[in-house]
Design a protein around this motif. Sequence first.
Motif, PDB file in Angstrom:
ATOM      1  N   ALA A 185       0.634   1.836   4.700  1.00 54.24           N
ATOM      2  CA  ALA A 185       0.450   1.823   6.160  1.00 54.24           C
ATOM      3  C   ALA A 185      -1.036   1.808   6.500  1.00 54.24           C
ATOM      4  CB  ALA A 185       1.140   3.040   6.775  1.00 54.24           C
TER       5      ALA A 185
ATOM      6  N   ASN B  43       5.335   5.057   2.982  1.00 47.79           N
ATOM      7  CA  ASN B  43       3.929   5.364   2.713  1.00 47.79           C
ATOM      8  C   ASN B  43       3.793   6.751   2.120  1.00 47.79           C
ATOM      9  OD1 ASN B  43       1.186   4.498   2.878  1.00 47.79           O
ATOM     10  ND2 ASN B  43       0.876   6.043   4.471  1.00 47.79           N
ATOM     11  N   ARG B  44       2.752   6.918   1.281  1.00 48.97           N
ATOM     12  CA  ARG B  44       2.495   8.220   0.676  1.00 48.97           C
ATOM     13  C   ARG B  44       2.393   9.286   1.776  1.00 48.97           C
ATOM     14  NH1 ARG B  44      -3.015   8.784  -2.598  1.00 48.97           N
ATOM     15  NH2 ARG B  44      -3.772   8.250  -0.524  1.00 48.97           N
ATOM     16  N   THR B  45       1.569   9.015   2.774  1.00 48.96           N
ATOM     17  CA  THR B  45       1.465   9.949   3.908  1.00 48.96           C
ATOM     18  C   THR B  45       2.497   9.494   4.937  1.00 48.96           C
ATOM     19  OG1 THR B  45      -0.900   9.983   3.458  1.00 48.96           O
ATOM     20  CG2 THR B  45      -0.177  10.965   5.546  1.00 48.96           C
TER      21      THR B  45
ATOM     22  N   GLY C 144      -1.246 -11.465  -3.985  1.00 44.06           N
ATOM     23  CA  GLY C 144      -2.332 -11.222  -3.033  1.00 44.06           C
ATOM     24  C   GLY C 144      -3.411 -12.279  -3.152  1.00 44.06           C
TER      25      GLY C 144
ATOM     26  N   ARG D  28       1.813   8.543   8.655  1.00 39.55           N
ATOM     27  CA  ARG D  28       1.187   7.230   8.955  1.00 39.55           C
ATOM     28  C   ARG D  28       2.255   6.140   9.007  1.00 39.55           C
ATOM     29  NH1 ARG D  28      -3.894   5.531   5.516  1.00 39.55           N
ATOM     30  NH2 ARG D  28      -4.383   4.255   7.331  1.00 39.55           N
TER      31      ARG D  28
ATOM     32  N   GLY E   1      -4.743  -0.804   6.479  1.00 41.98           N
ATOM     33  CA  GLY E   1      -5.107  -2.025   7.205  1.00 41.98           C
ATOM     34  C   GLY E   1      -4.194  -3.196   6.877  1.00 41.98           C
ATOM     35  N   ALA E   2      -3.945  -3.420   5.580  1.00 40.76           N
ATOM     36  CA  ALA E   2      -3.111  -4.558   5.177  1.00 40.76           C
ATOM     37  C   ALA E   2      -1.671  -4.330   5.610  1.00 40.76           C
ATOM     38  CB  ALA E   2      -3.193  -4.740   3.661  1.00 40.76           C
TER      39      ALA E   2
ATOM     40  N   MET F  93      -4.623  -1.682  -8.239  1.00 41.94           N
ATOM     41  CA  MET F  93      -5.885  -2.418  -8.055  1.00 41.94           C
ATOM     42  C   MET F  93      -6.893  -2.032  -9.148  1.00 41.94           C
ATOM     43  SD  MET F  93      -7.777  -2.345  -4.416  1.00 41.94           S
ATOM     44  CE  MET F  93      -9.369  -1.635  -4.516  1.00 41.94           C
TER      45      MET F  93
ATOM     46  N   THR G 128       1.429  -3.074  -0.008  1.00 38.93           N
ATOM     47  CA  THR G 128       0.089  -3.133   0.602  1.00 38.93           C
ATOM     48  C   THR G 128      -0.666  -1.841   0.322  1.00 38.93           C
ATOM     49  OG1 THR G 128       0.714  -2.204   2.740  1.00 38.93           O
ATOM     50  CG2 THR G 128       0.935  -4.601   2.491  1.00 38.93           C
ATOM     51  N   THR G 129      -0.197  -1.034  -0.638  1.00 38.72           N
ATOM     52  CA  THR G 129      -1.020   0.100  -1.058  1.00 38.72           C
ATOM     53  C   THR G 129      -2.052  -0.430  -2.057  1.00 38.72           C
ATOM     54  OG1 THR G 129       0.150   0.763  -3.075  1.00 38.72           O
ATOM     55  CG2 THR G 129       1.064   1.560  -0.975  1.00 38.72           C
TER      56      THR G 129
ATOM     57  N   ALA H  85      -0.002  -7.342  -2.256  1.00 37.90           N
ATOM     58  CA  ALA H  85      -1.247  -7.677  -1.537  1.00 37.90           C
ATOM     59  C   ALA H  85      -2.473  -7.564  -2.444  1.00 37.90           C
ATOM     60  CB  ALA H  85      -1.419  -6.754  -0.335  1.00 37.90           C
TER      61      ALA H  85
HETATM   62  P1  NAP Z   1      -6.379   1.030   3.241  1.00 37.19           P
HETATM   63  O1  NAP Z   1      -6.416   0.765   4.698  1.00 37.19           O
HETATM   64  O2  NAP Z   1      -7.332   1.996   2.635  1.00 37.19           O
HETATM   65  O3  NAP Z   1      -4.869   1.572   2.899  1.00 37.19           O
HETATM   66  C1  NAP Z   1      -4.549   1.998   1.599  1.00 37.19           C
HETATM   67  C2  NAP Z   1      -3.035   2.230   1.494  1.00 37.19           C
HETATM   68  O4  NAP Z   1      -2.711   2.536   0.138  1.00 37.19           O
HETATM   69  C3  NAP Z   1      -2.534   3.412   2.328  1.00 37.19           C
HETATM   70  O5  NAP Z   1      -1.243   3.143   2.778  1.00 37.19           O
HETATM   71  C4  NAP Z   1      -2.544   4.550   1.296  1.00 37.19           C
HETATM   72  O6  NAP Z   1      -1.637   5.588   1.607  1.00 37.19           O
HETATM   73  C5  NAP Z   1      -2.056   3.823   0.079  1.00 37.19           C
HETATM   74  N1  NAP Z   1      -2.446   4.491  -1.163  1.00 37.19           N
HETATM   75  C6  NAP Z   1      -3.716   4.647  -1.639  1.00 37.19           C
HETATM   76  N2  NAP Z   1      -3.662   5.304  -2.827  1.00 37.19           N
HETATM   77  C7  NAP Z   1      -2.347   5.553  -3.078  1.00 37.19           C
HETATM   78  C8  NAP Z   1      -1.647   6.195  -4.146  1.00 37.19           C
HETATM   79  N3  NAP Z   1      -2.309   6.715  -5.182  1.00 37.19           N
HETATM   80  N4  NAP Z   1      -0.311   6.246  -4.096  1.00 37.19           N
HETATM   81  C9  NAP Z   1       0.375   5.726  -3.047  1.00 37.19           C
HETATM   82  N5  NAP Z   1      -0.225   5.118  -1.999  1.00 37.19           N
HETATM   83  C10 NAP Z   1      -1.568   5.032  -2.024  1.00 37.19           C
HETATM   84  O7  NAP Z   1      -6.501  -0.309   2.399  1.00 37.19           O
HETATM   85  P2  NAP Z   1      -6.066  -1.803   2.839  1.00 37.19           P
HETATM   86  O8  NAP Z   1      -7.205  -2.475   3.490  1.00 37.19           O
HETATM   87  O9  NAP Z   1      -4.767  -1.727   3.553  1.00 37.19           O
HETATM   88  O10 NAP Z   1      -5.888  -2.487   1.399  1.00 37.19           O
HETATM   89  C11 NAP Z   1      -4.806  -2.120   0.537  1.00 37.19           C
HETATM   90  C12 NAP Z   1      -4.716  -3.127  -0.610  1.00 37.19           C
HETATM   91  O11 NAP Z   1      -4.429  -4.427  -0.082  1.00 37.19           O
HETATM   92  C13 NAP Z   1      -6.049  -3.286  -1.383  1.00 37.19           C
HETATM   93  O12 NAP Z   1      -5.751  -3.475  -2.739  1.00 37.19           O
HETATM   94  C14 NAP Z   1      -6.637  -4.554  -0.794  1.00 37.19           C
HETATM   95  O13 NAP Z   1      -7.495  -5.222  -1.712  1.00 37.19           O
HETATM   96  C15 NAP Z   1      -5.382  -5.373  -0.532  1.00 37.19           C
HETATM   97  N6  NAP Z   1      -5.589  -6.394   0.519  1.00 37.19           N
HETATM   98  C16 NAP Z   1      -5.393  -7.679   0.166  1.00 37.19           C
HETATM   99  C17 NAP Z   1      -5.587  -8.681   1.088  1.00 37.19           C
HETATM  100  C18 NAP Z   1      -5.417 -10.099   0.679  1.00 37.19           C
HETATM  101  O14 NAP Z   1      -5.918 -11.010   1.348  1.00 37.19           O
HETATM  102  N7  NAP Z   1      -4.718 -10.330  -0.417  1.00 37.19           N
HETATM  103  C19 NAP Z   1      -5.942  -8.363   2.402  1.00 37.19           C
HETATM  104  C20 NAP Z   1      -6.103  -7.015   2.747  1.00 37.19           C
HETATM  105  C21 NAP Z   1      -5.912  -6.040   1.779  1.00 37.19           C
HETATM  106  P3  NAP Z   1      -2.095   6.837   2.505  1.00 37.19           P
HETATM  107  O15 NAP Z   1      -1.907   6.403   3.936  1.00 37.19           O
HETATM  108  O16 NAP Z   1      -1.172   7.914   2.095  1.00 37.19           O
HETATM  109  O17 NAP Z   1      -3.532   7.129   2.170  1.00 37.19           O
END
Ligand code: NAP
Length: 501
Positions: free
Chosen positions: A357, A379-381, A464, A384, A359-360, A418, A413-414, A441
């Motif tokens: 939940a 989502n983990r949290t 992704g 959100r 940005g992606a 990565m 989308t977590t 993603a």
């Molecule tokens: P973000 O806003 O920081 O969100 C991160 C998400 O991952 C949150 O939902 C977070 O949960 C969850 N998360 C993080 N660590 C976790 C864990 N250990 N276990 C379970 N859930 C976990 O990041 P974002 O911008 O959305 O990006 C997320 C991923 O998508 C990244 O790998 C990014 O590179 C990729 N992405 C790819 C594209 C593309 O064009 N392919 C575009 C955008 C993003 P919480 O809410 O609980 O913290």
Amino acid sequence: MSKLCVSITEPDAAAVISAMKSLPPQVDIAEIRLDSMAGDYPRIKRELEIICRNRDRPVIVTKRPLEKCGHAAARDDQKRLMLLKDAADMGAEYVDIELESLPQLSLADLSARTIVSYHNFEETPEDLELIYRQCHYSGADVIKIATMATDISDSSRMLGLMQKHSGASTPLTALCMGEEGLPTRVLAPKFRGYLSFASMTPEKNSAPGQIPWRDMLDLYRFKQIDKNTCIYGVAANPVAHSMSPAIHNRAFAHSNVNATYLPMKVKDPITFLDAFQRLGLKGLSVTIPHKEAMIPLMDEIDDIVERVGALNTVNITDGRRFGYNTDVAAALGALRSALEAKNAAELKDCRVLLLGAGGAGRALAFGLADSVKELIIANRTISRAQKLASEAGAKACGLSEMEACRPDIIINTTSVGMHPDTERSPAPKKMLSRRPLVFDAVYNPIQTRLLRDAREAGCVTASGFDWFVAQAAEQFRIWTGKQPPREIMADVVREKLDAFV
Ligand code: NAP
């Protein structure tokens, strides 16, 4: 046309000459940094003689006083200035003399062209015009002003100075040091700066923020930039690791678009946009942390930006700013192609489990909510997930409940999986036994653990990587109106990701 000068910071004549001879002909001038050489006056003079005799292109001879970031001691300032005079006598084309050293040296005594330089390693002073005038009245053949940028707006002021004096009889080299100074180094030809300084390699720079000559020529196409070159960039903070400059510059080059694309470290989007628009900025990729803050600065936004509350693309035409979100359409496109490959039901008949939940997740939730039978956000949290679900019109659950969802499509989308944590997967293998379509993603690595597990289980997958390339391709189409060279853009992303392994 602006000249490209490479600073050579080697400890002796042999190393300087070898470095100089390794440079391509597009490098017009070599700057010999005598302050990189240890030893007394007679020794450095001997090295200088060898360099001048064996040079293969015009040289600037520079020896900074110790307090001006000279690497080796120049304790005796008289001897330092004598070396500059010697350089002129030996036929060096240019010698660089600091403005504050002028009382000790008469420019009329020098047979070389004189570069009178001003340096400030702390900041970019407000009154650049005053500094320009002091250098101008010195009788210099070339003026050089180099200051530290503490904000990208310092770069825009420096480019403004360059533009203002571009037609003056005394040529001006004006640049900002530091990461935020990058636009001044690359855009010198657009604003008719006399020259720009580059380094031999990332490690061997003589000033902070100097760009290696290979990147100046191949990545930013310095030699093709002219007054009509359009400026694009990625506005982010941090920005150093962005792949977008490599992707878009290669695409512009391939499609013969007269444009250059720069990494722009932006702290304050308001002052940045105003200043760079005045200089001819045509478009931006926008990423963390400015995706929301840029919205009120647009004249118009598309429906998706309105719904998601985030933009990733700005296009500026006829002074008007248009905000787009290419993430959503690109993600849905990647998903639809995978569905076609699966020969499966249409998206509108699918139950979708969206993991994450952030940005992606937000972009996909708003993109999918109206197009699928049921959308469940896990989502983990969990709070959100619940908040996003209520905004987008979806259901929410915790990660422990997701296995019971029995989805047709799983989208991760977590950030789990990565780089560098590449052996982790956000979904247990047993969830894949019903062969849902799996879309990850995460694009670094391209083959995530989740995608590998899914393929082993016989699932159709979407990566992704495809999403990332598709959103960049759509930006290219918005800016240029041309068909994006997708395969070229994909190759760049692959090359960049390979470098991580
Ligand atoms: P973000 O806003 O920081 O969100 C991160 C998400 O991952 C949150 O939902 C977070 O949960 C969850 N998360 C993080 N660590 C976790 C864990 N250990 N276990 C379970 N859930 C976990 O990041 P974002 O911008 O959305 O990006 C997320 C991923 O998508 C990244 O790998 C990014 O590179 C990729 N992405 C790819 C594209 C593309 O064009 N392919 C575009 C955008 C993003 P919480 O809410 O609980 O913290």
